[in-house]
Design an enzyme around this catalytic site. Structure first.
Site, mmCIF file in Angstrom:
data_model
loop_
_atom_site.group_PDB
_atom_site.id
_atom_site.type_symbol
_atom_site.label_atom_id
_atom_site.label_comp_id
_atom_site.label_asym_id
_atom_site.label_seq_id
_atom_site.Cartn_x
_atom_site.Cartn_y
_atom_site.Cartn_z
ATOM 1 N N HIS A 29 0.347 -0.012 -10.088
ATOM 2 C CA HIS A 29 -0.441 -0.864 -9.176
ATOM 3 C C HIS A 29 -0.883 -2.142 -9.893
ATOM 4 O O HIS A 29 -2.067 -2.410 -10.098
ATOM 5 C CB HIS A 29 -1.661 -0.114 -8.636
ATOM 6 C CG HIS A 29 -2.156 -0.680 -7.337
ATOM 7 N ND1 HIS A 29 -2.766 0.091 -6.368
ATOM 8 C CD2 HIS A 29 -2.154 -1.955 -6.832
ATOM 9 C CE1 HIS A 29 -3.111 -0.672 -5.338
ATOM 10 N NE2 HIS A 29 -2.735 -1.915 -5.613
ATOM 11 N N ARG A 75 0.840 -1.186 0.000
ATOM 12 C CA ARG A 75 0.000 0.000 0.000
ATOM 13 C C ARG A 75 0.883 1.247 0.000
ATOM 14 O O ARG A 75 1.880 1.322 0.718
ATOM 15 C CB ARG A 75 -0.924 0.039 1.232
ATOM 16 C CG ARG A 75 -2.060 -0.982 1.193
ATOM 17 C CD ARG A 75 -3.098 -0.611 0.126
ATOM 18 N NE ARG A 75 -4.250 -1.527 0.135
ATOM 19 C CZ ARG A 75 -4.336 -2.629 -0.580
ATOM 20 N NH1 ARG A 75 -3.319 -2.985 -1.357
ATOM 21 N NH2 ARG A 75 -5.422 -3.377 -0.529
ATOM 22 N N GLU A 93 -2.778 7.821 -6.358
ATOM 23 C CA GLU A 93 -2.747 7.001 -7.569
ATOM 24 C C GLU A 93 -3.791 7.500 -8.566
ATOM 25 O O GLU A 93 -4.973 7.563 -8.237
ATOM 26 C CB GLU A 93 -2.989 5.529 -7.215
ATOM 27 C CG GLU A 93 -1.871 4.938 -6.354
ATOM 28 C CD GLU A 93 -2.038 3.453 -6.085
ATOM 29 O OE1 GLU A 93 -3.082 2.884 -6.484
ATOM 30 O OE2 GLU A 93 -1.129 2.860 -5.485
#
Length: 434
Positions: free
Chosen positions: A283, A236, A265
């Protein structure tokens, strides 16, 4: 018996098609609407019993409060940091995830970044595409004989450890939950973070994002590491302090970083992404066909099993994680059902109880060669203690406030208890039988 009834589910992100298929095959109506704004989601959610998300949808308290019919929120993936679990619990909404769905994919990406950092593979690829042949610039180092520090020894941490051991790496780690003897069985020696930092050539983090893990790798911890340590974050954004990481990269204290996640993000500040010693991905930890199929299937089956009363898997609400939580919640539901509170259920019963001053304690023990459960409830200064068990599949009451029943009382239907002195006349007057 089903915990809740689920008839309509909204899928707000791209989830494997098998999720929709499984839900529909079990009589649940499914609507797919992607890339909704917060305002659009708030307007839409009131029409559904269930919501399935991945990581992009932010299920805030505003969204939860707008879901007047919402009973379950399913996260097709690991973690639920994009869901306000406390707000959902207070509303009696079950929150669940698929903790093992992307384990292998996230572990494999972690290993790929570790190997890429050791041999500068992405940088070498880009150099070749630019028409260069620069062998000296990309001198790397072997992983063999190096020390890998794994912070977070859950499913993913374990899989990373076993894979990197095959490269001859020594694996050490830290985890406040996993017992040291358990991690030792798969080759990871546990120690404190203060002991871990100075030993590592590489560090990878696999913890949830919470106050205790935010900025876990910061200026102070980088200063305790070997000069040139390399770090990986596929967990994370925020576990590694991004500003501290940049300072460590600029000073040479950190020799390289592999980042699959960021605080924001996509990141608007590209300084880390553009740094020559940083390998970054958008990601991709769970972005494999296998992981997406697994997560989509798992969350659909979990919703179906919960709705049909077959099982409750993956629930993250504290009151639903273990059987004692069910017992405490069930007792409180009975106490609050006739009160002013709206809609007490097994999910929100304990928070509602705390607001009204009701406390519940449970314990399991052996009594007369059988296992019993002790439940103590305190209301308005008075305490009530019940002892029960399960006989032939039927829950029974054995004792109430110290009074032992001659025969176990089956806990079915409605029961009314009187406590009085031993008097035949009183008994006859209560039962109406002469």
């Amino acid at each position: 018996m089903a915990l809740v009834s689920v008839k309509r589910v909204l899928i707000s992100e791209s989830v494997d098609p098998c999720c929709k298929t499984i839900l529909q095959e079990n009589g649940i109506e499914v609507t797919e609407k992607q890339q909704m704004t917060k305002e659009e989601l708030i307007a839409e959610i009131q029409n559904y019993d269930g919501l399935v998300v991945r990581s992009a949808t932010k299920v805030t308290s505003d969204v939860i409060n707008a879901g007047s019919n919402l009973k379950i929120i399913g996260r097709a993936g690991t973690g639920v940091d994009n869901v306000d679990v406390d707000a959902a619990t207070k509303r009696g909404i079950i929150v669940m995830n698929t903790p093992s769905g992307n384990t292998i994919s996230a572990a494999e990406l972690t290993c790929a970044l570790l190997m890429s950092l050791s041999r500068h593979i992405p940088q070498a690829v880009m150099s070749m595409k630019d028409g260069k042949w620069d062998r000296k610039k990309f001198m790397g180092a072997e992983l063999y004989g190096k020390v890998l520090g794994i912070v977070g020894l859950g499913r993913i941490g374990k899989e990373v450890a076993t894979r990197m051991q095959s490269f001859g790496m020594t694996t050490i780690g830290y985890d406040p939950i996993t017992p040291p003897e358990v991690s030792a069985s798969w080759g990871v020696e546990q120690m404190s973070l203060e002991e871990l930092w100075p030993q590592c050539d590489y560090i990878t983090v696999h913890t949830p994002l919470m106050p205790s893990t935010t900025g876990l790798l910061n200026d102070a911890s980088f200063a305790k590491c070997k000069k040139g340590v390399k770090v990986v974050n596929c967990a994370r954004g925020g576990i590694i302090d991004e500003a501290a990481l940049l300072r460590a990269l600029e000073s040479g204290q950190c020799g390289g970083a592999g980042l699959d996640v960021f605080v924001e993000e996509p990141p608007k500040d590209r300084v880390l992404v553009n740094h020559p010693n940083v390998i970054s991905c958008p990601h991709l930890g769970a972005s494999t066909k296998e992981a997406q199929a697994r997560c989509g299937r798992d969350i659909a089956l979990q919703i179906v099993d919960m709705a049909t009363g077959k099982a409750l898997v993956g629930a993250v609400s504290h009151s639903l994680k273990k059987s004692s939580g069910f017992l405490s919640s069930a007792a409180v539901v009975g106490l609050l059902t006739e009160g002013p509170q709206k809609g007490p259920n097994l999910v929100n019963a304990l928070p509602l109880a705390a607001e009204t001053g009701i406390t519940v304690q449970t314990d399991h023990k052996d009594s007369n060669e059988r296992e019993v459960c002790v439940l103590e409830v305190s209301v308005n200064g008075s305490s009530y203690t019940a002892v029960g068990s399960v006989q032939a599949g039927v829950p029974v009451l054995l004792e109430l406030n110290g009074s032992v029943f001659r025969q176990p009382v089956p806990l079915t239907g409605h029961l009314l208890f009187f406590k009085a002195s031993n008097s035949t006349e009183l008994l006859l007057s209560v039962t109406g039988k002469g």
